[in-house]
Scaffold this active site. Structure first.
Site, PDB file in Angstrom:
ATOM      1  N   GLU A 102       1.547  -3.950  -3.616  1.00  8.22           N
ATOM      2  CA  GLU A 102       1.701  -2.829  -4.551  1.00  8.22           C
ATOM      3  C   GLU A 102       2.958  -2.073  -4.129  1.00  8.22           C
ATOM      4  O   GLU A 102       3.103  -1.747  -2.958  1.00  8.22           O
ATOM      5  CB  GLU A 102       0.518  -1.854  -4.456  1.00  8.22           C
ATOM      6  CG  GLU A 102      -0.853  -2.480  -4.634  1.00  8.22           C
ATOM      7  CD  GLU A 102      -1.969  -1.528  -4.193  1.00  8.22           C
ATOM      8  OE1 GLU A 102      -1.771  -0.302  -4.242  1.00  8.22           O
ATOM      9  OE2 GLU A 102      -3.024  -2.023  -3.784  1.00  8.22           O
ATOM     10  N   ASP A 161       1.572   5.746 -11.372  1.00  6.02           N
ATOM     11  CA  ASP A 161       0.657   6.177 -10.320  1.00  6.02           C
ATOM     12  C   ASP A 161       1.111   7.570  -9.882  1.00  6.02           C
ATOM     13  O   ASP A 161       2.073   7.699  -9.129  1.00  6.02           O
ATOM     14  CB  ASP A 161       0.686   5.189  -9.151  1.00  6.02           C
ATOM     15  CG  ASP A 161      -0.412   5.493  -8.150  1.00  6.02           C
ATOM     16  OD1 ASP A 161      -1.249   6.370  -8.448  1.00  6.02           O
ATOM     17  OD2 ASP A 161      -0.431   4.862  -7.087  1.00  6.02           O
ATOM     18  N   GLU A 192       4.518   2.163 -10.584  1.00  5.70           N
ATOM     19  CA  GLU A 192       4.000   1.228  -9.581  1.00  5.70           C
ATOM     20  C   GLU A 192       3.819  -0.150 -10.183  1.00  5.70           C
ATOM     21  O   GLU A 192       3.324  -0.304 -11.293  1.00  5.70           O
ATOM     22  CB  GLU A 192       2.658   1.727  -9.024  1.00  5.70           C
ATOM     23  CG  GLU A 192       2.008   0.711  -8.077  1.00  5.70           C
ATOM     24  CD  GLU A 192       0.915   1.289  -7.190  1.00  5.70           C
ATOM     25  OE1 GLU A 192       0.951   2.511  -6.918  1.00  5.70           O
ATOM     26  OE2 GLU A 192       0.041   0.519  -6.765  1.00  5.70           O
ATOM     27  N   ASN A 233      -2.737  -6.094   0.025  1.00  2.64           N
ATOM     28  CA  ASN A 233      -4.160  -6.352  -0.141  1.00  2.64           C
ATOM     29  C   ASN A 233      -4.472  -7.761   0.320  1.00  2.64           C
ATOM     30  O   ASN A 233      -3.732  -8.696   0.014  1.00  2.64           O
ATOM     31  CB  ASN A 233      -4.553  -6.211  -1.613  1.00  2.64           C
ATOM     32  CG  ASN A 233      -4.334  -4.793  -2.110  1.00  2.64           C
ATOM     33  OD1 ASN A 233      -5.045  -3.890  -1.718  1.00  2.64           O
ATOM     34  ND2 ASN A 233      -3.318  -4.605  -2.945  1.00  2.64           N
TER      35      ASN A 233
END
Lengths: 67, 550
Positions: B21, B136, B141, B199
Site C-alpha cells: 500500500e 485515504d 493511496e 501485507n
C-alpha cells in the site's frame, strides 16, 4: 540476477572469503577521477531539474496526517 | 509456477500471498493551502478519466466496505468505536459535502464526469489490474493486487507509481486545474508521516506472540537493506543530519492497533480479508516507500522468509533491549558501526543481526528444498543471493551497494552536492534533493534520473511494469477481480479484496461473488470462464452454477 543463477547464496563466512574483491572500500586514485567526472555530470544534470527556490519549495511541502 | 493451485504455495521460502500500500505525498505548488483531501480526490478522478478512455464502459468500480474490520485487534479483541481515532474508521466511505465538491470541481465537469449514478463523488476505484486506488484521509493511496512473490510485489507496486503518474499527467494537461505533484515518500519533515504498508498472509494458527518476538529484532534492523533515506532528524526534521529510514523517528511503541498515532513496530490490525479462521493478514507499517527496485524486492523477500521461519518455529532467539530506541539508533547511524544491546547482554551491530536472520532463513529454505537454484520455488534462491550480496556490500563495499540500497543511493547523491557546493546538512537544497528524489515524474524525480543513467539497478523491466498497470497477477484472486472489472465493468457495482458484486440488467437483485480464498480465482482456475463469456449474465450463470438466464 541473470547469469548468477547457478551460484548458491553464500553464508557470511564463505562470502567474505570468496566474493569480496580485495579493493579498499574507497575507490582507488585512478578510478576516483572517472567516478568524480560521472558525479559532476550527474550533478550538472540535476541542477537543471531541481525546482527553483529550494527553501520556499521545501517549506511549502506540508502534508496532512496519514498512516 | 504452479502457484495457482489451491492449497498453498511452496512453504519455507520467499513465496507467500503479499501486497503493498502506498500513500503518496501530494502538493500543488501553484495552489498553496489547497485542501489535501480535495486534491487527492482530483487524482482519483483524473485516473478514472484515464481508464474511461481506455475501456468502454469504464474500468472503475466502487469499493465495497462490508468486510472492512479496522478495529479488530490480532491480540483477540475489538476496539470500541467510541474510543477509536477518526482515522481508524477506515470501514466508512469518506464523505465530501457539496460545498467541498464545488471547491474542487467545476460544476460542469462534475456533471459530465465526476459523479457516478448515485450522485456521489468517486473516491474509490478498483482497477483492472486488481488494485485499489482511493482517497485515504489526505493522500491518494494505491493498494496493489495480491501477488505470490517478491518480484511480482515490486512489479505491481511500481505499476502504482505509473497509475499515479497517469493521473498527474492528466491533471497537468487541464488548463483549469492547478498541476498536482505526487511524491513516493513518507514524511513532510514537519512532523507528519504517511505510510507505505506491506501485507502478508499467514496461517492463523501461528501465535501472535511468536510473530511479535520473531519480527521485532528483524524490523529494528531491516532498514539497513531497504530504508529510503531521509534528510533531517526528529519528527519535525529540526535537527540537521541524514538518517537511514524515512519512518523510524515516527515510531513510539512496540505493539499496537494504531497506524496514525503512537505508531507501533508491530501493528495488530486484524482484517484478514479472507477466510478468517484460516488466515491472518499481517499488516506491516514500519517500512519506507521504495523507489529502488532492489530495496523493495529485498523488503518483501526477506520479510516473507522471516515469516516462514516464524511459522516453522525457527526464528532466531534474540531480544533487543528497548526496541523503539534501538530502531531510531539504527536509523541515525549511517556508518553501520553502532551496536545494539541484546537482553542476553551481547552487543551486536544491525548488520550482525541481519546476518543472523539471513543464515537462519537460508538454512530453513535449504532444508525445505525451496532455495535450490534449479528445483526450488523459483524465487527464494534469488532473494537469498541478493540478501547476502547486499549485506556483504554494506559491510565492505558501500560504493557498490549504492546502486541498489536506496538510502545509500540517495546519500551518495547528497554527498556529491555537499562536496561540490560545501553544503551542511541544514541547507535547503539538500532538503529539496531528498523531497525531489521521490517525485514520481521521470523528468523531475531524482531517483528516475539516476535510473536513466543506469546508476540504479533494474530488476523488472519497464515493459513488465507497464503491463502490470492494466493486467492483474495471474496466480491470485486478483486475476478474477481485475478481469471482472475490465471485462464487465458496466455490470460490476462494487468490489473489495474478498468479493465482486454484479448488478446484471434483468436480474432482480445484486449478485455478490465471494473471493475469500486468495489463491483461488486465478487464471488457471477462471481463465477458461472468461474466455467463454463476453457478457456478465451467462458468465455469472456458469460461475455460480445457475440455470442460464436466471
Amino acid at each position: 540476477m541473470a547469469g548468477q543463477e547457478q551460484q548458491q547464496p553464500q553464508s557470511r563466512d564463505t562470502e567474505v572469503d570468496e566474493d569480496v574483491p580485495a579493493a579498499p572500500p574507497a575507490p582507488a586514485e585512478g578510478q576516483a577521477s572517472a567516478a568524480t567526472q560521472g558525479v559532476d555530470d550527474l550533478l550538472d544534470e540535476i541542477d537543471g531539474v531541481l525546482e527553483s527556490n529550494a527553501e520556499e519549495f521545501v517549506r511549502a511541502f506540508v502534508q496532512k496526517g496519514g498512516q | 509456477m504452479t502457484a495457482g493451485v489451491p492449497g498453498g504455495l511452496p512453504a519455507g521460502g520467499a513465496m507467500r500471498v503479499m501486497g503493498s500500500e502506498t500513500e503518496y505525498g501530494i502538493h500543488a505548488p501553484s495552489a498553496p493551502g489547497a485542501n489535501a483531501t480535495m486534491m487527492s480526490a482530483r487524482v482519483i478522478q483524473a485516473y478514472a478519466q484515464v481508464t474511461r478512455q481506455r475501456a468502454a464502459g469504464g474500468a472503475e468500480t466502487r469499493w465495497d466496505y462490508t468486510d472492512e474490520e479496522p478495529l479488530h485487534d490480532a491480540r483477540g479483541w475489538t476496539l470500541e468505536r467510541s474510543r477509536a481515532e477518526p482515522e481508524q474508521l477506515t470501514d466508512q466511505p469518506p464523505v465530501l459535502d457539496a460545498e467541498a465538491v464545488a471547491l474542487a470541481y467545476g460544476r460542469q465537469e462534475l456533471e459530465a464526469d465526476g459523479e457516478d449514478e448515485s450522485g456521489t463523488l468517486l473516491m474509490n476505484m478498483v482497477l483492472g489490474n486488481g488494485a485499489r486506488l482511493y482517497v485515504d484521509h489526505a493522500h491518494p493511496e494505491y493498494s496493489s493486487p495480491e501477488v505470490t512473490n517478491p518480484r511480482d510485489a515490486v512489479a505491481w507496486d511500481a505499476a502504482g507509481d505509473l497509475v499515479a503518474l497517469a493521473a498527474v499527467r492528466r491533471l497537468a494537461a487541464d488548463p483549469d486545474l492547478p498541476p498536482i505533484n505526487l511524491y513516493k515518500n513518507n514524511t513532510d519533515n514537519k512532523s507528519v508521516s504517511y505510510g507505505s504498508h506491506e501485507n502478508y498472509l499467514m496461517p492463523r494458527s501461528v501465535p501472535f506472540g511468536d510473530i511479535v518476538r520473531g519480527l521485532t529484532p528483524f524490523f529494528v534492523t531491516r532498514q539497513v537493506i531497504c530504508g529510503a533515506g531521509r534528510v533531517g532528524m526528529k519528527q519535525d526534521g529540526s535537527r540537521p543530519g541524514y538518517q537511514i529510514s524515512q519512518r523510524a523517528d515516527f515510531f513510539e511503541t512496540e505493539v499496537g492497533l494504531e497506524t496514525t498515532i503512537r505508531r507501533p513496530i508491530i501493528n495488530t490490525r486484524d482484517e484478514p480479508h479472507a477466510t478468517a479462521d484460516k488466515y491472518r493478514r499481517l499488516h506491516v507499517i514500519i517500512g519506507d516507500a521504495n523507489l529502488s527496485q532492489a530495496s523493495n524486492y529485498l523488503k518483501f523477500g526477506s520479510t516473507a522468509m522471516v515469516l516462514s521461519l516464524i511459522e516453522a518455529g525457527l526464528a532466531p532467539k534474540i531480544e533487543v533491549h528497548e526496541p523503539v530506541a534501538a530502531l531510531q539508533a539504527v536509523s541515525h547511524d549511517t556508518t553501520l558501526t553502532a551496536t545494539l544491546r541484546l537482553l542476553d547482554g551481547r552487543r551486536i551491530t544491525a548488520l550482525d543481526l541481519q546476518w543472523i536472520y539471513f543464515e537462519a532463513a537460508a538454512k530453513h529454505a535449504q532444508d525445505t528444498g525451496v532455495a535450490d537454484a534449479v528445483d526450488g520455488d523459483g524465487h527464494t534462491h534469488g532473494v537469498l543471493e541478493r540478501w547476502s550480496a547486499t549485506l556483504t556490500q554494506l559491510g565492505s563495499d558501500r560504493a557498490a551497494a549504492a546502486s541498489s540500497v536506496e538510502w545509500l543511493a540517495k546519500l551518495s547523491l547528497l554527498d556529491g552536492y555537499r562536496e561540490r557546493d560545501g553544503l551542511d546538512w541544514g541547507h535547503a537544497r539538500l532538503g529539496l534533493v531528498d523531497l525531489q528524489w521521490a517525485d514520481i515524474r521521470p523528468e523531475k524525480g531524482l531517483y528516475y534520473r539516476l535510473l536513466a543513467r543506469d546508476r540504479m539497478q533494474r530488476l523488472v523491466d519497464d515493459a513488465a511494469i507497464q503491463r502490470a498497470v492494466t493486467e492483474p497477477p495471474s496466480d491470485t484472486r486478483a486475476f478474477f477481480r481485475g478481469r471482472c472489472v475490465s471485462r464487465f465493468g458496466a455490470d460490476v457495482v462494487g468490489a473489495s479484496w474478498d468479493s465482486v458484486i454484479f448488478d446484471v440488467p434483468g436480474r432482480g437483485r445484486l449478485q455478490r461473488v465471494p473471493t475469500r480464498e486468495p489463491l483461488r480465482g486465478t487464471e488457471a482456475l477462471t481463465g477458461g470462464l472468461f474466455a467463454r463469456h463476453r457478457e456478465a449474465g451467462p458468465f455469472l450463470s456458469e460461475l455460480l452454477g445457475l440455470p442460464p438466464g436466471s
